[in-house]
Scaffold this motif. Sequence first.
Motif, PDB file in Angstrom:
ATOM      1  N   ARG A   1      -8.499   7.244-166.673  1.00 45.07           N
ATOM      2  CA  ARG A   1      -8.523   6.742-165.292  1.00 45.07           C
ATOM      3  C   ARG A   1      -9.628   7.469-164.534  1.00 45.07           C
ATOM      4  NH1 ARG A   1      -5.684   7.453-160.324  1.00 45.07           N
ATOM      5  NH2 ARG A   1      -4.955   5.485-159.427  1.00 45.07           N
TER       6      ARG A   1
ATOM      7  N   CYS B   1     -20.279   2.513-162.569  1.00 47.78           N
ATOM      8  CA  CYS B   1     -19.014   1.813-162.837  1.00 47.78           C
ATOM      9  C   CYS B   1     -19.156   0.852-164.006  1.00 47.78           C
ATOM     10  CB  CYS B   1     -18.546   1.070-161.593  1.00 47.78           C
ATOM     11  SG  CYS B   1     -17.975   2.131-160.249  1.00 47.78           S
TER      12      CYS B   1
ATOM     13  N   VAL C   1     -10.372   2.876-167.259  1.00 44.08           N
ATOM     14  CA  VAL C   1     -10.020   2.085-166.084  1.00 44.08           C
ATOM     15  C   VAL C   1     -10.740   2.733-164.905  1.00 44.08           C
ATOM     16  CG1 VAL C   1      -8.177   1.405-164.515  1.00 44.08           C
ATOM     17  CG2 VAL C   1      -7.775   1.407-166.988  1.00 44.08           C
TER      18      VAL C   1
ATOM     19  N   ILE D   1     -11.504   3.006-160.801  1.00 42.02           N
ATOM     20  CA  ILE D   1     -11.129   2.725-159.417  1.00 42.02           C
ATOM     21  C   ILE D   1     -12.353   3.021-158.554  1.00 42.02           C
ATOM     22  CG2 ILE D   1      -9.676   3.392-157.460  1.00 42.02           C
ATOM     23  CD1 ILE D   1      -8.442   4.068-160.949  1.00 42.02           C
TER      24      ILE D   1
ATOM     25  N   LEU E   1     -16.166  -6.837-159.616  1.00 46.75           N
ATOM     26  CA  LEU E   1     -14.961  -7.378-158.982  1.00 46.75           C
ATOM     27  C   LEU E   1     -14.207  -8.356-159.871  1.00 46.75           C
ATOM     28  CD1 LEU E   1     -16.265  -7.867-155.322  1.00 46.75           C
ATOM     29  CD2 LEU E   1     -14.713  -6.104-156.166  1.00 46.75           C
TER      30      LEU E   1
ATOM     31  N   PRO F   1     -11.418  -6.948-165.446  1.00 43.69           N
ATOM     32  CA  PRO F   1      -9.967  -6.689-165.449  1.00 43.69           C
ATOM     33  C   PRO F   1      -9.594  -5.203-165.376  1.00 43.69           C
ATOM     34  CG  PRO F   1     -10.715  -7.343-167.645  1.00 43.69           C
ATOM     35  CD  PRO F   1     -11.868  -7.586-166.709  1.00 43.69           C
ATOM     36  N   ARG F   2     -10.515  -4.314-165.712  1.00 43.44           N
ATOM     37  CA  ARG F   2     -10.201  -2.876-165.669  1.00 43.44           C
ATOM     38  C   ARG F   2     -10.855  -2.174-164.479  1.00 43.44           C
ATOM     39  NH1 ARG F   2     -12.682  -0.776-169.673  1.00 43.44           N
ATOM     40  NH2 ARG F   2     -13.361  -2.608-170.833  1.00 43.44           N
ATOM     41  N   PHE F   3     -11.223  -2.955-163.474  1.00 40.85           N
ATOM     42  CA  PHE F   3     -11.824  -2.387-162.266  1.00 40.85           C
ATOM     43  C   PHE F   3     -10.976  -2.738-161.057  1.00 40.85           C
ATOM     44  CE2 PHE F   3     -14.744  -2.621-158.575  1.00 40.85           C
ATOM     45  CZ  PHE F   3     -15.252  -1.329-158.604  1.00 40.85           C
ATOM     46  N   GLN F   4     -10.695  -1.739-160.247  1.00 36.96           N
ATOM     47  CA  GLN F   4      -9.956  -1.939-158.994  1.00 36.96           C
ATOM     48  C   GLN F   4     -10.814  -1.397-157.861  1.00 36.96           C
ATOM     49  OE1 GLN F   4      -6.159   0.022-158.862  1.00 36.96           O
ATOM     50  NE2 GLN F   4      -5.495  -1.027-157.000  1.00 36.96           N
ATOM     51  N   PHE F   5     -10.940  -2.155-156.779  1.00 36.07           N
ATOM     52  CA  PHE F   5     -11.823  -1.750-155.690  1.00 36.07           C
ATOM     53  C   PHE F   5     -11.057  -1.563-154.396  1.00 36.07           C
ATOM     54  CE2 PHE F   5     -14.864  -2.776-152.206  1.00 36.07           C
ATOM     55  CZ  PHE F   5     -15.683  -1.661-152.373  1.00 36.07           C
ATOM     56  N   PHE F   6     -11.364  -0.439-153.706  1.00 39.07           N
ATOM     57  CA  PHE F   6     -10.824  -0.173-152.381  1.00 39.07           C
ATOM     58  C   PHE F   6     -11.976  -0.100-151.382  1.00 39.07           C
ATOM     59  CE2 PHE F   6      -7.604   1.627-155.207  1.00 39.07           C
ATOM     60  CZ  PHE F   6      -6.428   1.130-154.656  1.00 39.07           C
TER      61      PHE F   6
ATOM     62  N   ILE G   1      -3.828   7.558-154.178  1.00 39.40           N
ATOM     63  CA  ILE G   1      -4.833   7.158-155.166  1.00 39.40           C
ATOM     64  C   ILE G   1      -4.940   8.150-156.320  1.00 39.40           C
ATOM     65  CG2 ILE G   1      -7.317   6.779-155.517  1.00 39.40           C
ATOM     66  CD1 ILE G   1      -7.412   5.598-152.709  1.00 39.40           C
TER      67      ILE G   1
END
Length: 317
Positions: A2, A17, A27, A29, A51, A54-59, A71
């Motif tokens: 992570r 990224c 993964v 973030i 974006l 599937p293994r990317f999360q954006f804040f 987080i």
Amino acid sequence: MRIIVTGAAGFIGSHLCERLLKEEQNVVIGIDGFIDPSKKQIKLKNLENLLIHPRFQFFNQNLLEIDWSKILSKDDVIFHLAAVPGVRSSWGNNFQLYVENNILVTQRLLEACKNVPLKKFIYVSTSSIYGEKVGMVSEDSMPSPLSPYGVTKLTGEYLCKVYSENDGLPITILRYFTVYGPRQRPDMAFHRFIECMLKNKPIPIYGDGKQTRDFTFVRDCVEGTVAALYAEHTLGETINIGGKERKSILEVIEILEEIMGQKATLDFIGKTRGEPRHTWADISKAEKILQYKPVVSLKEGLLHEIEDLLVIYKGVE
């Protein structure tokens, strides 16, 4: 694994990224506050491929206001790239932005991390902390920044060291030397040079154009950065990430003229504040600890950046 990347929508952050996601165990973030509204569309474009991954999360959150407790998690890796960049814009009233986003953000993140058993915390700094030096610059050279920007990044380094020594944070510091390539910010030299040539406008040149830089192609820079994640013996280390070639500004323009098949018009506009005349990275430590080896020549790197900017400025006069 992570991995948290601050400044994920930026020039280097977005490339980092994408590179981290090439390894299936990762993964990512990504966090970015879009501090400058005028650059939002550029940053959204940088995120296009991320974006939908599937293994990317954006804040999209301001790092001054974020609740890190929601987080951060055990064994996380943090790449802290988020900062207000730029030497020339760091003077005067703008300095408040630099203090908030380069110093205060870093302190708050470190404070949040001190009770979380992280795997690694990699702080991205800059060659601007060195100031004016003669010859090749190693990591043990005395810092002497020439700009408020350099002061804020050096302060971030010192904060990292304080939290490392007092709270045991697993800190590694990377100092980048003049990174260029696709997605480079519009205010950066190569982007401006290429844009001016595409639009047949004079290129503004600070000083006499004979100042030299150690230019680092973004793909090489990212490989060195990722190597800091996997390499052993990086904790507590400060490491230069430099490029394959040093050139003067005038020599760079000659290469652009050759690639683009046109003569550039130069507009010498006087000296600038806060910038060293020469930079030259000693990367022997990176070679030893990270097995870092920049491979992209300046000509090849410029060709990649031109190709990227042709898409943006196609048909623009």
